[in-house]
Each structure stands twice: as structure tokens, then as C-alpha cells.
Design an enzyme around this catalytic site. Structure first.
Site, short mmCIF file in Angstrom:
data_model
loop_
_atom_site.label_atom_id
_atom_site.label_comp_id
_atom_site.label_asym_id
_atom_site.label_seq_id
_atom_site.Cartn_x
_atom_site.Cartn_y
_atom_site.Cartn_z
N GLU A 185 -3.20 -16.92 6.91
CA GLU A 185 -2.70 -18.35 7.89
C GLU A 185 -1.49 -18.22 7.47
O GLU A 185 -0.82 -19.10 9.15
CB GLU A 185 -3.45 -19.74 7.25
CG GLU A 185 -4.48 -19.81 7.03
CD GLU A 185 -5.45 -20.39 7.80
OE1 GLU A 185 -5.43 -20.33 9.22
OE2 GLU A 185 -7.02 -20.41 7.98
N LYS A 227 4.09 -26.26 10.84
CA LYS A 227 2.24 -27.75 11.62
C LYS A 227 2.98 -29.15 11.60
O LYS A 227 2.18 -29.42 11.90
CB LYS A 227 1.33 -27.36 9.45
CG LYS A 227 0.02 -28.38 9.76
CD LYS A 227 -0.97 -27.88 9.26
CE LYS A 227 -1.95 -28.85 9.82
NZ LYS A 227 -3.41 -28.04 8.91
N ASN A 245 -5.86 -22.60 15.94
CA ASN A 245 -7.37 -21.82 15.44
C ASN A 245 -6.71 -20.44 16.03
O ASN A 245 -8.23 -19.78 16.19
CB ASN A 245 -7.92 -22.85 16.85
CG ASN A 245 -8.22 -23.83 15.25
OD1 ASN A 245 -8.28 -23.74 14.17
ND2 ASN A 245 -8.71 -25.24 16.41
N HIS A 248 -9.48 -17.82 14.80
CA HIS A 248 -10.63 -18.75 13.77
C HIS A 248 -11.87 -18.60 15.35
O HIS A 248 -12.73 -18.78 14.15
CB HIS A 248 -10.02 -20.04 14.32
CG HIS A 248 -9.19 -20.61 12.53
ND1 HIS A 248 -7.91 -19.42 12.55
CD2 HIS A 248 -9.11 -21.01 11.49
CE1 HIS A 248 -7.18 -19.74 11.50
NE2 HIS A 248 -8.20 -20.93 10.80
P1 NAD Z 1 -10.38 -24.78 -2.70
O1 NAD Z 1 -10.22 -25.81 -2.78
O2 NAD Z 1 -11.75 -24.07 -3.37
O3 NAD Z 1 -9.61 -23.39 -4.06
C1 NAD Z 1 -10.35 -22.30 -3.84
C2 NAD Z 1 -9.91 -22.24 -5.46
O4 NAD Z 1 -8.85 -21.98 -6.27
C3 NAD Z 1 -10.99 -22.69 -6.32
O5 NAD Z 1 -12.10 -22.40 -7.39
C4 NAD Z 1 -10.15 -24.06 -6.56
O6 NAD Z 1 -10.89 -24.35 -7.99
C5 NAD Z 1 -9.48 -22.65 -6.78
N1 NAD Z 1 -7.94 -23.25 -7.77
C6 NAD Z 1 -7.36 -24.37 -7.14
N2 NAD Z 1 -5.89 -23.94 -7.52
C7 NAD Z 1 -5.75 -23.94 -8.19
C8 NAD Z 1 -4.87 -22.72 -8.81
N3 NAD Z 1 -3.45 -23.73 -8.58
N4 NAD Z 1 -4.91 -21.52 -10.15
C9 NAD Z 1 -6.07 -21.64 -10.16
N5 NAD Z 1 -7.01 -21.82 -9.96
C10 NAD Z 1 -6.91 -22.82 -8.33
O7 NAD Z 1 -10.26 -23.98 -1.33
P2 NAD Z 1 -9.44 -23.94 -0.58
O8 NAD Z 1 -9.30 -23.09 -0.15
O9 NAD Z 1 -7.50 -24.29 -0.56
O10 NAD Z 1 -9.58 -24.74 0.74
C11 NAD Z 1 -10.48 -24.43 1.50
C12 NAD Z 1 -10.89 -26.28 2.24
O11 NAD Z 1 -9.79 -26.65 2.89
C13 NAD Z 1 -12.08 -26.02 3.75
O12 NAD Z 1 -12.74 -27.28 2.61
C14 NAD Z 1 -11.94 -26.01 4.22
O13 NAD Z 1 -12.56 -26.58 5.48
C15 NAD Z 1 -10.14 -26.64 4.17
N6 NAD Z 1 -9.66 -26.41 4.92
C16 NAD Z 1 -9.17 -27.79 5.41
C17 NAD Z 1 -7.96 -27.64 6.82
C18 NAD Z 1 -7.31 -29.51 6.70
O14 NAD Z 1 -6.88 -29.48 8.03
N7 NAD Z 1 -7.55 -30.63 6.31
C19 NAD Z 1 -7.42 -26.87 6.87
C20 NAD Z 1 -8.01 -25.83 5.92
C21 NAD Z 1 -8.69 -26.13 5.55
MG MG Z 2 -8.41 -21.84 8.49
#
Ligand code: NAD
Ligand code: MG
Length: 361
Positions: A185, A227, A245, A248
Site C-alpha cells: 500500500e 491519504k 484502489n 485492487h
Molecule cells: P489485522 O488487523 O488482522 O492485523 C494483522 C495481524 O497482525 C493480526 O494477526 C494482528 O493480531 C497482528 N498484529 C497487529 N498489530 C501487531 C503488532 N504491532 N505486532 C504483532 N502483531 C500484530 O490486519 P490488517 O492488515 O492490519 O488490516 C486488515 C483489515 O483492514 C481488513 O479487514 C480490511 O478490510 C481493513 N481495511 C480497512 C480500510 C479502511 O479504510 N477502513 C482500509 C484498508 C483495509
Molecule cells: Mg488495500
């Protein structure tokens, strides 16, 4: 350091990026004139709690705090978790004046944000993201949601936080795969908006992979700036926000076709950006040398650049399911050189098929 602002009129809010911000959280709130209410609710998950909850709780000693943890993983971004959190808020008599703090990655942020948007018709919300993806993407911009068995993010709201506090030191415990996924990203922001960011990613690729806090803090800050600018111009994704996107539409097809969890979101977006770049090259909007630069940068970041082999019908079947499809037409984000992009649905399908084929070689 001067906070970065997301400019949305009376809903404007600061983003603070600072190593050790977690321990300095109350001071940061004070400096940014965010008066913390008496009652605070921290929503987090088991994994993040193990690493960071104690630090945040110690920083907030003296406040009345309710901690709610959910399980780890996308499957917990659900209506069941939403109800679980709501029940605890109600049982603890949490008032309208309370603030909900999300401590975690995008899953926790999206879930806690949707709770904040709807508990008693909305309470203050603060994001403390802990993954790179959440730092540069999900914590900024106000999209909140939970998933439904019928699809991702189908239930949600636009609800902006009051404050985003990013501590890049939290990234030191993140898994390699999650970290690299976030980097996809980061590269995307450079491709759609900022040639200088791309140059700096190329220059500092080793330091970035080693997660050097000062370098990574600067990168996160720049991504948030981009952003913030895009969201300020188009909060509800009626135009420019769709440029976020890039990669994406192809990426979602890769994620879905491979089966959820096989490719991470960031990995799929990386390979998707390669297809989009091939498309742009065929349209004469990206030079071959620029395409090669992008590919090399993704390789340097440890990201995949070759999409999986799928037949054309499968690609189209999944691409048509993309949320960005408007009036039946698949919309593509096309990079224009490196540092700019445009949105169009006016692309011959054969050209798309050719780009996918070319990306495979
Ligand atoms: P996540 O929240 O599942 O985190 C990924 C993994 O890292 C998890 O297992 C979590 O427990 C672990 N983790 C988190 N912080 C940690 C740390 N500091 N140290 C060790 N482990 C840690 O996934 P993600 O990639 O952060 O987010 C994905 C989600 O975000 C999806 O549901 C997606 O739809 C959403 N998303 C939302 C937006 C938005 O604009 N709201 C944009 C992009 C993605
Ligand atoms: Mg994305």
C-alpha cells in the site's frame, strides 16, 4: 512535530506519528487539545494486547478504563464481535461521553470504529493503529465496517476518528508477511501520487525492510499526508478516493480466486499493480523503463510480482464482483507514468486480458 491534519471542516482531526507515542498518549491528546473523557474503552485483540496493552494502560492510569478484547483475525470483524462489544458497553453503563480507543490492526480499527459510530448513535473514537496497513491506510479516512457471510465490509459507516496516534515502534513485533503487505500500500501511494516517495523508497529500501523507526516514521507520515489529502477532497469516494484502489480490482480477484488467506491483501495488490502497470504501458501511458522500476521496487520490498494463472473467465468473474463496479462496468485505476493515476471504465477487455498475460511472463 507538527501534527498532520485531515481537513474535514468541523470533523477535522490530527494524525500524530511518533516513536513511543503509545507511552506518551495522554500528553499527545493534551497537546492536540483532545480532552479525554473520564470513561475510556479500549478495544483490542489478544495478540496486540499481549504486546501493547500494558503500556497504554500504564500511560492512562487514573482513567476509568474498560478493556474489551476480541479474537485475532479477519473472522472476528463480524456482527458477532460487534454484538459482544455492544453488550459489554451496555453492561458497564458506558455513557455517551465516553471515548472508544481502537488498539490494533485494520480488523480491530474497522470493528471498533463501527461500534463507535453506532453506540448510542455515536461516541468519540480514537485510532491507535499497530500494523503498517492500519498506519498508512485503514486508520485514516473514516471507513468503518464489519463483514457479513455475504461479503466483506458490507455493514458499516463513514465515521471519522477524533485523533489518530501512530507509534512506528509497534511495527517491530509485526510478522514479516504483514509488514511486507503494508509496504504494497505504501508503494501504491507513490505510484498514484508521489514520485518523490517512490524515489525515497528505492533509496531506503534496506532501512525500510529493517524497520528503522525514523525512516519508517517519515514514510508513514508521507502516506498519511497523501491519504488525508485524498480523503479531504473526496470523503465518500465519489471521485479521487477511488484512485486508492490501484491494483485492487485485480488484487481482489487474486485474493478471492486463490481462496482467502492464500495471498495476503498486500501481496495481491502488488501483483495487481503490475497488471495495471502493464495496462498503462499498452495504452502508452507508462514507459517500459517506469514499469521495470516499479517491478524492481516491489521485488526489493519482498512482494510478489507475478499473478497466479487463472483463465480469463475466472478473472472477469471476480473482477465484476468488485465493489467498485458501477452500472455494470468494471472500473480500472490506470497509473499515468509513476506518480499519477486516473480512473476509467473505458478499457477494451482484450487489452485487460493481454495485460494479465504479459504480467505472467
Ligand atoms: P489485522 O488487523 O488482522 O492485523 C494483522 C495481524 O497482525 C493480526 O494477526 C494482528 O493480531 C497482528 N498484529 C497487529 N498489530 C501487531 C503488532 N504491532 N505486532 C504483532 N502483531 C500484530 O490486519 P490488517 O492488515 O492490519 O488490516 C486488515 C483489515 O483492514 C481488513 O479487514 C480490511 O478490510 C481493513 N481495511 C480497512 C480500510 C479502511 O479504510 N477502513 C482500509 C484498508 C483495509
Ligand atoms: Mg488495500
Amino acid at each position: 512535530m507538527k501534527p498532520l491534519m485531515v481537513e474535514l471542516g468541523e470533523r477535522s482531526y490530527p494524525i500524530i506519528v511518533a516513536p513511543n507515542a503509545l507511552a506518551d498518549f495522554p500528553q499527545i491528546c493534551q497537546e492536540n487539545r483532545i480532552a479525554l473523557p473520564k470513561q475510556l474503552v479500549i478495544v483490542t485483540n489478544d495478540t496486540v494486547a499481549q504486546h501493547y496493552l500494558a503500556t497504554l494502560q500504564a500511560a492512562l492510569a487514573g482513567y476509568q478504563m474498560l478493556v474489551i478484547t476480541v479474537g485475532d483475525g479477519e473472522s472476528f470483524k463480524s456482527l458477532a464481535s460487534y454484538e459482544h462489544i455492544m453488550s459489554q458497553l451496555i453492561a458497564a453503563n458506558i455513557s455517551r461521553d465516553a471515548a472508544i480507543i481502537a488498539l490494533g490492526g485494520g480488523v480491530v480499527g474497522d470493528l471498533a470504529g463501527f461500534v463507535a459510530a453506532t453506540y448510542q448513535r455515536g461516541v468519540d473514537f480514537i485510532q491507535i493503529p499497530t500494523t503498517l496497513l492500519a498506519d498508512v491506510d485503514s486508520s485514516v479516512g473514516g471507513k468503518t465496517a464489519v463483514n457479513h457471510p455475504g461479503g466483506k465490509n458490507l455493514i458499516g459507516a463513514f465515521y471519522q476518528p477524533r485523533l489518530v496516534v501512530i507509534d512506528p515502534n509497534c511495527l517491530l513485533t509485526l510478522s514479516d508477511r504483514d509488514y511486507r503487505s503494508g509496504l504494497a500500500e505504501v508503494v501504491k501511494y507513490g505510484v498514484i501520487y508521489d514520485p518523490e516517495l517512490l524515489a525515497s523508497l528505492e533509496q531506503h529500501s534496506q532501512a525500510i525492510l529493517q524497520r528503522q523507526p525514523d525512516i519508517i516514521a517519515a514514510v508513514i507520515r508521507r502516506c498519511c499526508e497523501i491519504k488525508a489529502a485524498i480523503v479531504a477532497a473526496d470523503e465518500r469516494e465519489q471521485g479521487a478516493r477511488a484512485l486508492l484502489n490501484l491494483g485492487h480490482t485485480f488484487g481482489h480477484a487474486i485474493e478471492a480466486a486463490a481462496g482467502l488467506g492464500e495471498w495476503t491483501h498486500g501481496e495481491a495488490v502488488a501483483a495487481g499493480m503490475i497488471i495495471a502497470a502493464k495496462l498503462s504501458e499498452q495504452l502508452g501511458e507508462m514507459q517500459t523503463s517506469e514499469y521495470r522500476r516499479l517491478r524492481q521496487l516491489l521485488v526489493d520490498m519482498g512482494l510478489p510480482v507475478t499473478p497466479p494463472q487463472l483463465d480469463p473467465q475466472t478473472w472477469w468473474q471476480y473482477m465484476r464482483r468488485d465493489k467498485k463496479v458501477k452500472a455494470g462496468a468494471v472500473r480500472f485505476v490506470i497509473p499515468v507514468g509513476l506518480g499519477q493515476a486516473r480512473l476509467t471504465s473505458d478499457i477494451a477487455p482484450e487489452l485487460v486480458d493481454q495485460s494479465i498475460q504479459q504480467a505472467l511472463t
